[in-house]
Design a protein around this motif. Structure first.
Motif, PDB file in Angstrom:
ATOM      1  N   MET A   1       1.941 -27.456  -8.789  1.00 42.44           N
ATOM      2  CA  MET A   1       1.508 -26.632  -7.658  1.00 42.44           C
ATOM      3  C   MET A   1       2.473 -25.462  -7.449  1.00 42.44           C
ATOM      4  O   MET A   1       2.042 -24.351  -7.148  1.00 42.44           O
ATOM      5  CB  MET A   1       1.360 -27.488  -6.401  1.00 42.44           C
ATOM      6  CG  MET A   1       0.195 -28.455  -6.502  1.00 42.44           C
ATOM      7  SD  MET A   1       0.060 -29.549  -5.087  1.00 42.44           S
ATOM      8  CE  MET A   1      -0.892 -28.516  -3.984  1.00 42.44           C
ATOM      9  N   VAL A   2       3.768 -25.703  -7.620  1.00 41.50           N
ATOM     10  CA  VAL A   2       4.755 -24.626  -7.516  1.00 41.50           C
ATOM     11  C   VAL A   2       4.507 -23.601  -8.613  1.00 41.50           C
ATOM     12  O   VAL A   2       4.496 -22.387  -8.368  1.00 41.50           O
ATOM     13  CB  VAL A   2       6.201 -25.188  -7.586  1.00 41.50           C
ATOM     14  CG1 VAL A   2       7.212 -24.080  -7.814  1.00 41.50           C
ATOM     15  CG2 VAL A   2       6.528 -25.951  -6.311  1.00 41.50           C
ATOM     16  N   ALA A   3       4.277 -24.086  -9.833  1.00 41.69           N
ATOM     17  CA  ALA A   3       4.023 -23.178 -10.964  1.00 41.69           C
ATOM     18  C   ALA A   3       2.758 -22.365 -10.717  1.00 41.69           C
ATOM     19  O   ALA A   3       2.714 -21.161 -10.993  1.00 41.69           O
ATOM     20  CB  ALA A   3       3.900 -23.968 -12.262  1.00 41.69           C
ATOM     21  N   ARG A   4       1.720 -23.001 -10.170  1.00 42.19           N
ATOM     22  CA  ARG A   4       0.479 -22.287  -9.861  1.00 42.19           C
ATOM     23  C   ARG A   4       0.724 -21.219  -8.803  1.00 42.19           C
ATOM     24  O   ARG A   4       0.223 -20.095  -8.909  1.00 42.19           O
ATOM     25  CB  ARG A   4      -0.608 -23.252  -9.394  1.00 42.19           C
ATOM     26  CG  ARG A   4      -1.937 -22.518  -9.134  1.00 42.19           C
ATOM     27  CD  ARG A   4      -3.002 -23.417  -8.616  1.00 42.19           C
ATOM     28  NE  ARG A   4      -2.629 -23.971  -7.328  1.00 42.19           N
ATOM     29  CZ  ARG A   4      -3.328 -24.889  -6.688  1.00 42.19           C
ATOM     30  NH1 ARG A   4      -4.408 -25.400  -7.220  1.00 42.19           N
ATOM     31  NH2 ARG A   4      -2.922 -25.329  -5.518  1.00 42.19           N
ATOM     32  N   GLY A   5       1.528 -21.535  -7.812  1.00 44.88           N
ATOM     33  CA  GLY A   5       1.858 -20.545  -6.776  1.00 44.88           C
ATOM     34  C   GLY A   5       2.576 -19.346  -7.370  1.00 44.88           C
ATOM     35  O   GLY A   5       2.291 -18.198  -7.004  1.00 44.88           O
ATOM     36  N   GLU A   6       3.508 -19.619  -8.287  1.00 46.88           N
ATOM     37  CA  GLU A   6       4.219 -18.519  -8.951  1.00 46.88           C
ATOM     38  C   GLU A   6       3.255 -17.675  -9.779  1.00 46.88           C
ATOM     39  O   GLU A   6       3.333 -16.444  -9.769  1.00 46.88           O
ATOM     40  CB  GLU A   6       5.336 -19.072  -9.835  1.00 46.88           C
ATOM     41  CG  GLU A   6       6.481 -19.671  -9.042  1.00 46.88           C
ATOM     42  CD  GLU A   6       7.490 -20.427  -9.913  1.00 46.88           C
ATOM     43  OE1 GLU A   6       7.299 -20.481 -11.154  1.00 46.88           O
ATOM     44  OE2 GLU A   6       8.453 -20.957  -9.338  1.00 46.88           O
ATOM     45  N   LEU A   7       2.338 -18.332 -10.482  1.00 46.77           N
ATOM     46  CA  LEU A   7       1.347 -17.588 -11.268  1.00 46.77           C
ATOM     47  C   LEU A   7       0.429 -16.773 -10.360  1.00 46.77           C
ATOM     48  O   LEU A   7       0.089 -15.621 -10.683  1.00 46.77           O
ATOM     49  CB  LEU A   7       0.515 -18.539 -12.133  1.00 46.77           C
ATOM     50  CG  LEU A   7       1.214 -19.091 -13.362  1.00 46.77           C
ATOM     51  CD1 LEU A   7       0.344 -20.130 -14.054  1.00 46.77           C
ATOM     52  CD2 LEU A   7       1.559 -17.976 -14.334  1.00 46.77           C
TER      53      LEU A   7
END
Length: 126
Positions: A65-71
């Motif tokens: 979810m953190v990675a998706r937010g960064e993307l």
């Protein structure tokens, strides 16, 4: 043997039968308890394994979810920058078209009023 002795022996026999039945019930109950304790240990082992698996899944989900937010942020920033590039390209194209139009006008000789007079005099004298 007296009647009291016979009655006492009868009571004793009944008491022994009752105790034997209670012991048999206890052994049956002990068997069920052992079976349930084994099931409990098996379920606790599965529960521990599932709890560990759930914890790993939760951690992985949080990282994803953190990675998706960064993307999502990167995509939004890139789209905004691309929009600015398109806007600036359109402005540059408009400026270039204007300059091309002005350059075309500058190449055409512009006649002064003196040249116009000379031209008109020359035509009249011929």
């Amino acid at each position: 043997m007296s009647g009291a002795e016979v009655a006492l022996r009868g009571y004793n026999a009944e008491l022994q039968e009752g105790l034997a039945e209670l012991r048999a019930r206890r052994e049956e109950l002990n068997g069920r308890i052992r079976t349930e304790e084994e099931e409990q240990r098996r379920l606790q082992g599965r529960l521990w394994a599932l709890t560990e698996r759930l914890a790993r899944t939760n951690e992985s989900l949080a990282r994803n979810m953190v990675a998706r937010g960064e993307l999502d942020r990167t995509i939004a920033e890139t789209e905004a920058a691309y929009g600015k590039i398109l806007e600036n390209s359109q402005t540059l194209l408009d400026v270039l078209k204007g300059e091309i139009g002005n350059a075309g006008k500058a190449r055409e000789p512009q006649s002064t009023s003196k040249e116009k007079e000379e031209k008109t005099h020359g035509e009249k004298h011929s």
